[in-house]
Design a protein around this motif. Structure first.
Motif, PDB file in Angstrom:
ATOM      1  N   PHE A  35       0.858  -1.181   0.000  1.00 46.14           N
ATOM      2  CA  PHE A  35       0.000   0.000   0.000  1.00 46.14           C
ATOM      3  C   PHE A  35       0.895   1.232   0.000  1.00 46.14           C
ATOM      4  O   PHE A  35       2.064   1.165   0.371  1.00 46.14           O
ATOM      5  CB  PHE A  35      -0.895   0.012   1.252  1.00 46.14           C
ATOM      6  N   PRO A  36       0.365   2.402  -0.374  1.00 47.45           N
ATOM      7  CA  PRO A  36       1.168   3.622  -0.294  1.00 47.45           C
ATOM      8  C   PRO A  36       1.603   3.901   1.143  1.00 47.45           C
ATOM      9  O   PRO A  36       0.883   3.594   2.095  1.00 47.45           O
ATOM     10  CB  PRO A  36       0.204   4.706  -0.797  1.00 47.45           C
ATOM     11  N   PHE A  37       2.792   4.484   1.292  1.00 47.09           N
ATOM     12  CA  PHE A  37       3.182   4.970   2.613  1.00 47.09           C
ATOM     13  C   PHE A  37       2.163   6.034   3.038  1.00 47.09           C
ATOM     14  O   PHE A  37       1.617   6.760   2.192  1.00 47.09           O
ATOM     15  CB  PHE A  37       4.577   5.588   2.569  1.00 47.09           C
ATOM     16  N   PRO A  38       1.902   6.162   4.343  1.00 44.90           N
ATOM     17  CA  PRO A  38       0.957   7.182   4.805  1.00 44.90           C
ATOM     18  C   PRO A  38       1.375   8.584   4.372  1.00 44.90           C
ATOM     19  O   PRO A  38       2.560   8.870   4.200  1.00 44.90           O
ATOM     20  CB  PRO A  38       1.009   7.043   6.331  1.00 44.90           C
ATOM     21  N   GLU A  39       0.405   9.454   4.190  1.00 41.30           N
ATOM     22  CA  GLU A  39       0.678  10.830   3.809  1.00 41.30           C
ATOM     23  C   GLU A  39       1.594  11.488   4.843  1.00 41.30           C
ATOM     24  O   GLU A  39       1.390  11.343   6.048  1.00 41.30           O
ATOM     25  CB  GLU A  39      -0.642  11.607   3.710  1.00 41.30           C
ATOM     26  N   ASN A  40       2.610  12.192   4.378  1.00 45.60           N
ATOM     27  CA  ASN A  40       3.583  12.860   5.252  1.00 45.60           C
ATOM     28  C   ASN A  40       4.214  11.894   6.251  1.00 45.60           C
ATOM     29  O   ASN A  40       4.471  12.248   7.408  1.00 45.60           O
ATOM     30  CB  ASN A  40       2.918  14.024   6.003  1.00 45.60           C
ATOM     31  N   PHE A  41       4.491  10.694   5.789  1.00 48.67           N
ATOM     32  CA  PHE A  41       5.019   9.629   6.649  1.00 48.67           C
ATOM     33  C   PHE A  41       6.272  10.076   7.398  1.00 48.67           C
ATOM     34  O   PHE A  41       6.356   9.966   8.626  1.00 48.67           O
ATOM     35  CB  PHE A  41       5.315   8.404   5.776  1.00 48.67           C
ATOM     36  N   ALA A  42       7.247  10.587   6.668  1.00 45.52           N
ATOM     37  CA  ALA A  42       8.518  10.978   7.292  1.00 45.52           C
ATOM     38  C   ALA A  42       8.324  12.115   8.284  1.00 45.52           C
ATOM     39  O   ALA A  42       8.893  12.101   9.396  1.00 45.52           O
ATOM     40  CB  ALA A  42       9.533  11.375   6.222  1.00 45.52           C
ATOM     41  N   LYS A  43       7.514  13.098   7.934  1.00 51.21           N
ATOM     42  CA  LYS A  43       7.292  14.246   8.816  1.00 51.21           C
ATOM     43  C   LYS A  43       6.564  13.838  10.094  1.00 51.21           C
ATOM     44  O   LYS A  43       6.852  14.356  11.185  1.00 51.21           O
ATOM     45  CB  LYS A  43       6.488  15.319   8.080  1.00 51.21           C
ATOM     46  N   ARG A  44       5.623  12.915   9.977  1.00 55.23           N
ATOM     47  CA  ARG A  44       4.851  12.485  11.150  1.00 55.23           C
ATOM     48  C   ARG A  44       5.688  11.657  12.112  1.00 55.23           C
ATOM     49  O   ARG A  44       5.415  11.605  13.314  1.00 55.23           O
ATOM     50  CB  ARG A  44       3.605  11.720  10.700  1.00 55.23           C
ATOM     51  N   LEU A  45       6.723  10.994  11.589  1.00 57.30           N
ATOM     52  CA  LEU A  45       7.579  10.183  12.458  1.00 57.30           C
ATOM     53  C   LEU A  45       8.724  10.987  13.069  1.00 57.30           C
ATOM     54  O   LEU A  45       9.167  10.688  14.190  1.00 57.30           O
ATOM     55  CB  LEU A  45       8.148   8.998  11.681  1.00 57.30           C
ATOM     56  N   LYS A  46       9.201  11.993  12.357  1.00 58.59           N
ATOM     57  CA  LYS A  46      10.342  12.760  12.861  1.00 58.59           C
ATOM     58  C   LYS A  46      10.005  13.391  14.216  1.00 58.59           C
ATOM     59  O   LYS A  46       8.996  14.074  14.368  1.00 58.59           O
ATOM     60  CB  LYS A  46      10.732  13.850  11.876  1.00 58.59           C
ATOM     61  N   GLY A  47      10.859  13.140  15.214  1.00 59.35           N
ATOM     62  CA  GLY A  47      10.654  13.676  16.554  1.00 59.35           C
ATOM     63  C   GLY A  47       9.765  12.825  17.435  1.00 59.35           C
ATOM     64  O   GLY A  47       9.635  13.096  18.631  1.00 59.35           O
ATOM     65  N   ALA A  48       9.167  11.778  16.879  1.00 56.11           N
ATOM     66  CA  ALA A  48       8.308  10.887  17.676  1.00 56.11           C
ATOM     67  C   ALA A  48       9.170   9.899  18.455  1.00 56.11           C
ATOM     68  O   ALA A  48      10.153   9.375  17.932  1.00 56.11           O
ATOM     69  CB  ALA A  48       7.334  10.138  16.779  1.00 56.11           C
ATOM     70  N   ARG A  49       8.786   9.650  19.691  1.00 55.91           N
ATOM     71  CA  ARG A  49       9.496   8.670  20.508  1.00 55.91           C
ATOM     72  C   ARG A  49       8.694   7.371  20.545  1.00 55.91           C
ATOM     73  O   ARG A  49       7.455   7.379  20.638  1.00 55.91           O
ATOM     74  CB  ARG A  49       9.684   9.197  21.930  1.00 55.91           C
ATOM     75  N   VAL A  50       9.400   6.263  20.445  1.00 59.63           N
ATOM     76  CA  VAL A  50       8.756   4.952  20.495  1.00 59.63           C
ATOM     77  C   VAL A  50       8.548   4.574  21.956  1.00 59.63           C
ATOM     78  O   VAL A  50       9.513   4.315  22.685  1.00 59.63           O
ATOM     79  CB  VAL A  50       9.600   3.882  19.769  1.00 59.63           C
ATOM     80  N   LEU A  51       7.304   4.571  22.389  1.00 61.50           N
ATOM     81  CA  LEU A  51       6.997   4.237  23.775  1.00 61.50           C
ATOM     82  C   LEU A  51       7.112   2.743  24.032  1.00 61.50           C
ATOM     83  O   LEU A  51       7.507   2.321  25.130  1.00 61.50           O
ATOM     84  CB  LEU A  51       5.577   4.716  24.119  1.00 61.50           C
ATOM     85  N   ASP A  52       6.769   1.967  23.022  1.00 62.46           N
ATOM     86  CA  ASP A  52       6.752   0.513  23.199  1.00 62.46           C
ATOM     87  C   ASP A  52       6.721  -0.127  21.820  1.00 62.46           C
ATOM     88  O   ASP A  52       6.130   0.428  20.885  1.00 62.46           O
ATOM     89  CB  ASP A  52       5.508   0.100  24.001  1.00 62.46           C
ATOM     90  N   LEU A  53       7.369  -1.277  21.679  1.00 62.83           N
ATOM     91  CA  LEU A  53       7.313  -2.037  20.429  1.00 62.83           C
ATOM     92  C   LEU A  53       6.648  -3.370  20.729  1.00 62.83           C
ATOM     93  O   LEU A  53       7.187  -4.196  21.462  1.00 62.83           O
ATOM     94  CB  LEU A  53       8.706  -2.263  19.850  1.00 62.83           C
ATOM     95  N   ALA A  54       5.465  -3.563  20.173  1.00 64.02           N
ATOM     96  CA  ALA A  54       4.659  -4.739  20.474  1.00 64.02           C
ATOM     97  C   ALA A  54       4.437  -5.569  19.218  1.00 64.02           C
ATOM     98  O   ALA A  54       4.806  -5.184  18.102  1.00 64.02           O
ATOM     99  CB  ALA A  54       3.322  -4.301  21.062  1.00 64.02           C
ATOM    100  N   ARG A  55       3.833  -6.706  19.421  1.00 63.22           N
ATOM    101  CA  ARG A  55       3.411  -7.562  18.310  1.00 63.22           C
ATOM    102  C   ARG A  55       1.952  -7.945  18.529  1.00 63.22           C
ATOM    103  O   ARG A  55       1.556  -8.289  19.628  1.00 63.22           O
ATOM    104  CB  ARG A  55       4.260  -8.838  18.229  1.00 63.22           C
ATOM    105  N   ARG A  56       1.159  -7.884  17.485  1.00 66.80           N
ATOM    106  CA  ARG A  56      -0.217  -8.379  17.513  1.00 66.80           C
ATOM    107  C   ARG A  56      -0.382  -9.258  16.296  1.00 66.80           C
ATOM    108  O   ARG A  56      -0.232  -8.791  15.166  1.00 66.80           O
ATOM    109  CB  ARG A  56      -1.219  -7.222  17.483  1.00 66.80           C
ATOM    110  N   ALA A  57      -0.630 -10.550  16.525  1.00 64.34           N
ATOM    111  CA  ALA A  57      -0.679 -11.529  15.439  1.00 64.34           C
ATOM    112  C   ALA A  57       0.651 -11.477  14.684  1.00 64.34           C
ATOM    113  O   ALA A  57       1.701 -11.678  15.273  1.00 64.34           O
ATOM    114  CB  ALA A  57      -1.874 -11.274  14.526  1.00 64.34           C
ATOM    115  N   LYS A  58       0.613 -11.151  13.389  1.00 60.58           N
ATOM    116  CA  LYS A  58       1.832 -11.077  12.597  1.00 60.58           C
ATOM    117  C   LYS A  58       2.233  -9.634  12.317  1.00 60.58           C
ATOM    118  O   LYS A  58       3.028  -9.367  11.404  1.00 60.58           O
ATOM    119  CB  LYS A  58       1.645 -11.839  11.285  1.00 60.58           C
TER     120      LYS A  58
END
Length: 295
Positions: A35-58
């Protein structure tokens, strides 16, 4: 397609690099994967902190400080590399491709963290995808709302399986691979779990319940078999069929302990059984079982 143990192995490899860390720069080298990357993908991630990395199903899910969740699916050939600050070479976290190229043609996303670590995503066949979903909408998103219980959670019980299986005419293999019932199970580990439970893949799912819909011994044994197979596979770093690699770049090792999967024509490994492993086709997928000790 990677199954739960392989995805969990990749999650454990990414967690030390992503959890608690902030995205400094993000770059995509194309507009889309499956699928297309989300709109403004890079801008929305820049400066974001990863609070937790989880797994749900696959799915891998990075819960972000921005109130969004980065949902990632590896597809068939998606793989991550991680290169920590000061390391000369990146570590391979997941590789399911049939051909390996080093020319960068299949490198589609680069994540630079403020820690100095770099995470890259490559996907030759581009069946994987990444989405940004508001946390408030995550549980009701189309990808998530229909998922069944996690097989290693307390939600998978004999009573749960019996309730879902009662009166069903579908076979056990199709029942267990239905992501609406048990999330994350796939062909390999269903075959292995059914062997441990002594149940033939083609038997009707209703065998797990009494006429009154209560769990029976089959349901109890199957729950134990599912847990045992998945825990052992995660401990072994998953199964290597083609080019899969675990977090430190080594091959997963669980394929060396397969009891039935891929062993057509070989002797059954259950002590005292004289059966020979057979292969059949169900829903277009190969099933492996012992016709003597699986009933």
């Amino acid at each position: 397609m990677p199954e739960l143990p392989e995805v969990e192995t990749v999650r454990m490899g990414l967690e030390p690099v992503l959890a608690g860390q902030t995205f400094a720069r993000v770059k995509t080298n194309r507009a889309d994967l499956r699928f297309p990357f989300p709109e403004n993908f890079a801008k929305r991630l820049k400066g974001a902190r990863v609070l937790d990395l989880a797994r749900r199903a696959k799915y891998l899910i990075a819960h972000l400080s921005t109130g969004e969740a980065l949902v990632m699916h590896l597809g068939m050939t998606g793989r991550f590399h991680v290169q920590a600050r000061g390391e000369a070479h990146p570590h391979l976290l997941g590789d399911y491709e049939t051909e390996t190229t080093d020319d960068g043609r299949h490198l589609h996303a680069v994540f630079d963290m403020e820690s100095g670590a770099r995470v890259t995503y490559a996907d030759p066949r581009r069946f994987g995808y990444m989405l940004l979903i508001p946390e408030a909408e995550l549980s009701e998103h189309a990808l998530m709302r229909g998922l069944g219980v996690e097989p290693l959670s307390g939600g998978l019980t004999a009573d749960y399986l019996a309730q879902r299986a009662a009166g069903r005419r579908s076979d056990l293999k199709a029942f267990l691979m239905d992501q609406r019932i048990v999330a994350g199970l796939g062909n390999i580990y269903v075959c292995e779990a059914l062997f441990l439970a002594g149940l033939k893949p083609s038997r009707r799912a209703a065998v797990l319940a009494t006429r009154g819909g209560k769990p029976n011994a089959h349901a109890e044994t199957l729950v134990a078999g599912i847990r045992s197979v998945l825990e052992a596979a995660i401990q072994a770093g998953g199964s290597t069929l083609r080019d899969y690699r675990k977090a430190n770049g080594e091959s997963g090792a669980f394929q060396h302990t397969f009891r039935v999967y891929g062993r057509e024509g070989e002797p059954c490994l259950r002590p005292g059984c004289q059966g020979i492993v057979r292969r059949s086709t169900q829903g277009g997928r190969s099933s492996f079982f012992c016709p003597v000790c699986q009933h």
